[in-house]
Scaffold this motif. Structure first.
Motif, mmCIF file in Angstrom:
data_model
loop_
_atom_site.group_PDB
_atom_site.id
_atom_site.type_symbol
_atom_site.label_atom_id
_atom_site.label_comp_id
_atom_site.label_asym_id
_atom_site.label_seq_id
_atom_site.Cartn_x
_atom_site.Cartn_y
_atom_site.Cartn_z
ATOM 1 N N PHE A 1 0.856 -1.182 0.000
ATOM 2 C CA PHE A 1 0.000 0.000 0.000
ATOM 3 C C PHE A 1 0.895 1.236 0.000
ATOM 4 N N VAL A 2 0.761 2.061 -1.031
ATOM 5 C CA VAL A 2 1.611 3.238 -1.175
ATOM 6 C C VAL A 2 0.745 4.488 -1.116
ATOM 7 N N ALA A 3 0.790 5.147 0.037
ATOM 8 C CA ALA A 3 0.043 6.396 0.215
ATOM 9 C C ALA A 3 0.945 7.549 -0.216
ATOM 10 N N THR A 4 0.382 8.450 -0.988
ATOM 11 C CA THR A 4 1.161 9.581 -1.487
ATOM 12 C C THR A 4 0.607 10.893 -0.945
ATOM 13 N N GLY A 5 1.440 11.902 -0.947
ATOM 14 C CA GLY A 5 0.999 13.213 -0.473
ATOM 15 C C GLY A 5 2.025 14.282 -0.766
ATOM 16 N N ALA A 6 1.762 15.452 -0.233
ATOM 17 C CA ALA A 6 2.627 16.610 -0.453
ATOM 18 C C ALA A 6 3.130 17.149 0.881
ATOM 19 N N LEU A 7 4.351 17.624 0.879
ATOM 20 C CA LEU A 7 4.906 18.291 2.051
ATOM 21 C C LEU A 7 4.582 19.777 1.909
ATOM 22 N N MET A 8 3.427 20.138 2.438
ATOM 23 C CA MET A 8 2.948 21.515 2.294
ATOM 24 C C MET A 8 3.663 22.422 3.297
ATOM 25 N N SER A 9 4.128 23.538 2.810
ATOM 26 C CA SER A 9 4.799 24.521 3.646
ATOM 27 C C SER A 9 4.419 25.914 3.157
ATOM 28 N N PRO A 10 3.850 26.745 4.031
ATOM 29 C CA PRO A 10 3.509 28.109 3.602
ATOM 30 C C PRO A 10 4.738 28.882 3.126
ATOM 31 N N THR A 11 5.862 28.649 3.760
ATOM 32 C CA THR A 11 7.087 29.358 3.365
ATOM 33 C C THR A 11 7.512 28.959 1.961
ATOM 34 N N THR A 12 7.498 27.665 1.687
ATOM 35 C CA THR A 12 7.883 27.172 0.366
ATOM 36 C C THR A 12 6.956 27.749 -0.705
ATOM 37 N N SER A 13 5.658 27.712 -0.451
ATOM 38 C CA SER A 13 4.686 28.236 -1.414
ATOM 39 C C SER A 13 4.873 29.728 -1.638
ATOM 40 N N GLN A 14 5.089 30.467 -0.558
ATOM 41 C CA GLN A 14 5.258 31.918 -0.679
ATOM 42 C C GLN A 14 6.531 32.271 -1.438
ATOM 43 N N GLN A 15 7.520 31.400 -1.388
ATOM 44 C CA GLN A 15 8.773 31.653 -2.091
ATOM 45 C C GLN A 15 8.731 31.141 -3.532
ATOM 46 N N GLY A 16 7.588 30.575 -3.925
ATOM 47 C CA GLY A 16 7.426 30.108 -5.292
ATOM 48 C C GLY A 16 8.156 28.824 -5.604
ATOM 49 N N GLU A 17 8.543 28.100 -4.588
ATOM 50 C CA GLU A 17 9.251 26.839 -4.811
ATOM 51 C C GLU A 17 8.254 25.708 -5.044
ATOM 52 N N SER A 18 8.734 24.618 -5.621
ATOM 53 C CA SER A 18 7.862 23.476 -5.868
ATOM 54 C C SER A 18 7.522 22.777 -4.558
ATOM 55 N N ILE A 19 6.422 22.070 -4.574
ATOM 56 C CA ILE A 19 5.962 21.333 -3.399
ATOM 57 C C ILE A 19 6.411 19.884 -3.554
ATOM 58 N N PRO A 20 7.248 19.395 -2.633
ATOM 59 C CA PRO A 20 7.749 18.023 -2.770
ATOM 60 C C PRO A 20 6.650 16.983 -2.546
ATOM 61 N N GLY A 21 6.633 15.975 -3.413
ATOM 62 C CA GLY A 21 5.728 14.844 -3.237
ATOM 63 C C GLY A 21 6.426 13.748 -2.456
ATOM 64 N N ILE A 22 5.659 13.069 -1.612
ATOM 65 C CA ILE A 22 6.208 11.981 -0.799
ATOM 66 C C ILE A 22 5.336 10.739 -0.962
ATOM 67 N N ALA A 23 5.886 9.598 -0.635
ATOM 68 C CA ALA A 23 5.144 8.341 -0.667
ATOM 69 C C ALA A 23 5.584 7.475 0.502
ATOM 70 N N HIS A 24 4.603 6.956 1.211
ATOM 71 C CA HIS A 24 4.866 6.036 2.328
ATOM 72 C C HIS A 24 4.372 4.656 1.908
ATOM 73 N N LEU A 25 5.222 3.666 2.028
ATOM 74 C CA LEU A 25 4.882 2.308 1.621
ATOM 75 C C LEU A 25 4.703 1.436 2.855
ATOM 76 N N VAL A 26 3.610 0.692 2.880
ATOM 77 C CA VAL A 26 3.327 -0.243 3.964
ATOM 78 C C VAL A 26 3.055 -1.604 3.342
ATOM 79 N N HIS A 27 3.708 -2.626 3.855
ATOM 80 C CA HIS A 27 3.483 -3.990 3.395
ATOM 81 C C HIS A 27 2.491 -4.638 4.354
ATOM 82 N N LEU A 28 1.305 -4.942 3.842
ATOM 83 C CA LEU A 28 0.245 -5.567 4.643
ATOM 84 C C LEU A 28 0.215 -7.060 4.353
ATOM 85 N N VAL A 29 0.267 -7.853 5.410
ATOM 86 C CA VAL A 29 0.234 -9.310 5.261
ATOM 87 C C VAL A 29 -0.920 -9.838 6.082
ATOM 88 N N GLY A 30 -1.756 -10.646 5.447
ATOM 89 C CA GLY A 30 -2.933 -11.165 6.167
ATOM 90 C C GLY A 30 -3.069 -12.646 6.026
#
Length: 132
Positions: free
Chosen positions: A103-132
């Motif tokens: 399971f790979v959940a994705t998202g953005a590292l939102m930062s008001p400072t980064t946005s105000q400076q016109g920089e790109s917003i980094p994307g991140i992904a967290h991977l979880v291995h689920l075993v049942g």
């Protein structure tokens, strides 16, 4: 914005670290890359030698009917991920229909400072291995 590069990087590193391939899992599930992002994910991993094929599905694509609903690129990644994982996927694991899920959940590292400076917003992904 697409989080496909972050998801591809997390999956690639996981496959390399565990000496596995997508075929070792019942399902490789992403949050909400939607159709365009899912296609990009497949292409990025294929360049690294990993073919997701029919092992991949995306929570946003599973949750919405693109033919009947005007969802454009998709919905909220965290909303789609939570809704599909906690209802459909975990239920299938409890019923022993799925045993090994990445399971790979994705998202953005939102930062008001980064946005105000016109920089790109980094994307991140967290991977979880689920075993049942």
């Amino acid at each position: 914005m697409t989080f496909s590069p972050a998801a591809a990087d997390s999956l690639y590193r996981y496959f390399e670290d565990t000496h596995t391939t997508p075929s070792d899992y019942d399902l490789v599930l992403t949050g909400d890359l939607a159709a365009v992002g899912s296609e990009m994910l497949h292409k990025l991993l294929e360049k690294k030698g990993f073919h997701l094929g029919d092992k991949h599905n995306d929570c946003g694509l599973m949750l919405f009917d693109r033919q009947k609903q005007d969802v454009h690129a998709g919905g909220s990644g965290c909303g789609c991920s939570a809704a599909v994982l906690c209802s459909y996927i975990l239920q299938r694991m409890t019923a022993h229909e799925l045993h090994d899920v990445l399971f790979v959940a994705t998202g953005a590292l939102m930062s008001p400072t980064t946005s105000q400076q016109g920089e790109s917003i980094p994307g991140i992904a967290h991977l979880v291995h689920l075993v049942g």
